[in-house]
Design a protein around this motif. Sequence first.
Motif, short mmCIF file in Angstrom:
data_model
loop_
_atom_site.label_atom_id
_atom_site.label_comp_id
_atom_site.label_asym_id
_atom_site.label_seq_id
_atom_site.Cartn_x
_atom_site.Cartn_y
_atom_site.Cartn_z
N GLY B 70 77.01 109.29 -16.25
CA GLY B 70 75.53 110.12 -16.02
C GLY B 70 75.41 110.85 -17.42
N GLN B 71 76.41 111.54 -17.92
CA GLN B 71 76.35 112.25 -19.13
C GLN B 71 76.08 111.39 -20.30
OE1 GLN B 71 77.01 115.75 -20.02
NE2 GLN B 71 76.32 115.95 -17.82
N GLY B 72 77.11 110.18 -20.33
CA GLY B 72 76.63 109.40 -21.35
C GLY B 72 75.27 108.53 -21.18
N LEU B 73 74.84 108.26 -20.04
CA LEU B 73 73.31 107.74 -20.04
C LEU B 73 72.35 108.74 -20.51
CD1 LEU B 73 71.37 105.85 -19.08
CD2 LEU B 73 71.48 106.78 -16.72
N LEU B 74 72.66 110.27 -20.26
CA LEU B 74 71.77 111.09 -20.67
C LEU B 74 71.75 111.00 -22.34
CD1 LEU B 74 71.88 114.10 -18.23
CD2 LEU B 74 70.02 112.72 -19.00
N ARG B 75 72.85 110.91 -22.82
CA ARG B 75 73.04 111.08 -24.15
C ARG B 75 72.36 109.93 -24.88
NH1 ARG B 75 77.89 114.46 -23.54
NH2 ARG B 75 78.90 112.59 -22.95
N ASP B 209 69.19 99.70 -29.41
CA ASP B 209 70.07 100.02 -30.40
C ASP B 209 70.65 101.52 -30.60
OD1 ASP B 209 69.35 97.81 -31.70
OD2 ASP B 209 67.87 98.58 -33.21
N THR B 210 70.32 102.31 -29.53
CA THR B 210 71.04 103.48 -29.28
C THR B 210 72.42 103.23 -29.28
OG1 THR B 210 70.66 103.65 -27.00
CG2 THR B 210 69.11 104.94 -28.26
N SER B 211 72.88 101.99 -28.69
CA SER B 211 74.25 101.67 -28.32
C SER B 211 75.11 101.65 -29.63
CB SER B 211 74.14 100.37 -27.49
OG SER B 211 73.70 99.31 -28.29
N GLU B 220 77.79 107.92 -26.44
CA GLU B 220 76.65 107.50 -25.43
C GLU B 220 77.11 106.74 -24.35
OE1 GLU B 220 77.88 104.69 -26.80
OE2 GLU B 220 76.04 103.93 -26.37
N LEU B 221 76.45 106.04 -23.62
CA LEU B 221 76.97 105.31 -22.48
C LEU B 221 78.09 104.29 -22.71
CD1 LEU B 221 76.62 104.72 -19.32
CD2 LEU B 221 74.96 103.32 -19.86
N LEU B 222 77.94 103.73 -23.64
CA LEU B 222 79.15 102.72 -24.00
C LEU B 222 80.28 103.49 -24.29
CD1 LEU B 222 79.71 99.52 -23.99
CD2 LEU B 222 78.87 99.67 -26.58
N ARG B 223 80.24 104.25 -25.14
CA ARG B 223 81.42 105.16 -25.73
C ARG B 223 82.02 106.00 -24.36
NH1 ARG B 223 85.03 105.18 -29.36
NH2 ARG B 223 83.67 104.59 -31.01
N THR B 224 81.23 106.56 -23.46
CA THR B 224 81.81 106.95 -22.23
C THR B 224 82.62 106.01 -21.35
OG1 THR B 224 79.53 108.10 -22.38
CG2 THR B 224 81.10 108.53 -20.51
N ILE B 225 82.19 104.92 -21.53
CA ILE B 225 82.76 103.58 -20.72
C ILE B 225 84.09 103.43 -21.25
CG2 ILE B 225 82.73 101.14 -20.15
CD1 ILE B 225 79.66 101.55 -20.00
#
Lengths: 217, 365
Positions: B70-75, B209-211, B220-225
């Motif tokens: 969720g934190q990743g998604l928020l960022r 492109d935020t990814s 961000e989300l992908l980095r969190t994964i």
Amino acid sequence: METFISEFGTIWGAFLATLSLTALSGVLSLVLGTVLATMRVSPVGPLRSFGTAYVEIVRNTPLTLMFFFWVFVAPSFGILFPELGFWPAVVALTVYTSAFVCEALRSGINSVGIGQAEAARSIGLTFGQTLSQIVLPQAWRTAVPPLISVLIALTKNTSVAAGFAFTELVAIQQRLTNAHPSDGLFIFFGIALMYLVITIPLGLAAGQIERKVAFAR
Amino acid sequence: MSGSVLYDAPGPRAKRLDNILNWTFSATFVAVGAWIMWSWYQRGIFDDRWQVLWDPPKGQTGLDVWWSLGQGLLRTLEAAAIAAPIALVIGGAIAIIRRGAQSRLLSGPAAVTTELARGLPVLMLMFLAKLVFGWEPLWSVVFGLVVYNAAVVAEILRAGLAALPKGQREAGLSIGLSPMRTTLLIELPQAVRIMLPALVSQIVVLLKDTSLGYIVAYPELLRTIKSNRDFFGDRYLIPLFLVGAIIYILINLVVSRMATTVERRIRERGAGEAEPPEIGPTGPIPQSGVGGPAREEGAHAGDPLFGRGRPASTQVPTRDLRPGDVEEQRRLVEREERRREEQRHQWEKWDRFNPRRDNDEDDEK
């Protein structure tokens, strides 16, 4: 500036890497995109659904996610590449770009006059013949400008491979800038020039081809 | 559906063939799917690794995993939420400058800059901000997104402005607005409305492109994964990745759907406007005025139906007095009186042809 000149060998190698990645995945995604477009307009329901699902999913997936899949996730599924770097990048870019090629072609197919397909059918051509002999040749021509923009976008998209162990222009930009921080702006504009060397001729070619294959409606 | 152009309505033979093909391909897809599932099962894809989503190892709880995702998604959303408005504003500003500015001194560089910014990979711009300017990852991501998308937005709006009928600009200039104000007040609102679907799809591109932040170390989300995988081990990557992919695709589908809805609504509204309301010999008066309460007056000023029965002393919008204003005002009042006279005359003429007059008078009360 000096860095750009002294390191030009490295940059040239990276330029060739970007170019070959663009060319190979460009050709492959044109082929795959044509197949997908055929599926999306075919009379067979399951094929249409497959094409639609593919395009919808891929178009809404970020390219970074696609690279991530082929580099990190695919090995868990048993899909291994001989080496990291080039081939996963080719596959990721092909899978991603073919969805956009498919959409460009499909809009081209939609723009072919109804009378063309009707004429083809009335002389007894089958679906395959109608598509390959009559409709697709015309669709290709209408689709050339959007297809070229897809290819230009592909050229820029190859840069994502920099984050996944492939040494192309942006990876070199990163490496050189880290090594010579004070020359960062020169390196940036130098690398930018390399991209423009690919994209500007593509744009010009688009104009040429457009004029050459233009046909009266 | 374009397909219907390519093949006839099926006859009995084609129907049989269609049936066979449908079943063949359905069966093939199911078989391939089943085979893939089986081979995955053989590789142990469906073992306890999915527990990472509710009962992960290493003393973590499912809540921890979901919290970090969720934190990743928020960022991810944060970067998009910062970049999108800035890109829209700058893109709009560039489009206005290129349209409204008279001097080539401004519009020339604006054109070159947009072309250059559109032709470069976003990742390259992010690295420029991160390595050369030394910015934080978040701001590098925002920089890359803003520069690229502002250029694209400027291009979209330029196309929208170019598509407007010439009369709009001429009308603006002829009522005495400067070229800049004409663009700002008359052309831009219309261009934005025409190009709204394209603008929304550009927001989808920005969101995707935020990814790229993954590559410039923005968590961000992908980095969190990725960091979850690094923590729990490669075994658990598939479930984590699947969750991330579904989140990305769902968000983008929702925003794309919004674009479609907006497009449809615009088309519906546009169709409504295409039928001009019958309000008199001068025809419908466009509602795009200079703004403020003066708009109503201005909109109905030339309208014999709604203009009639208004107090004779129409207030002209005021500003600070400047030399010559008194004279100007007197001239305006005189002109206004003359115009009312003409209007009354016109109205009397119109009266004779308009059978609906009585009803409309009721409306006016």
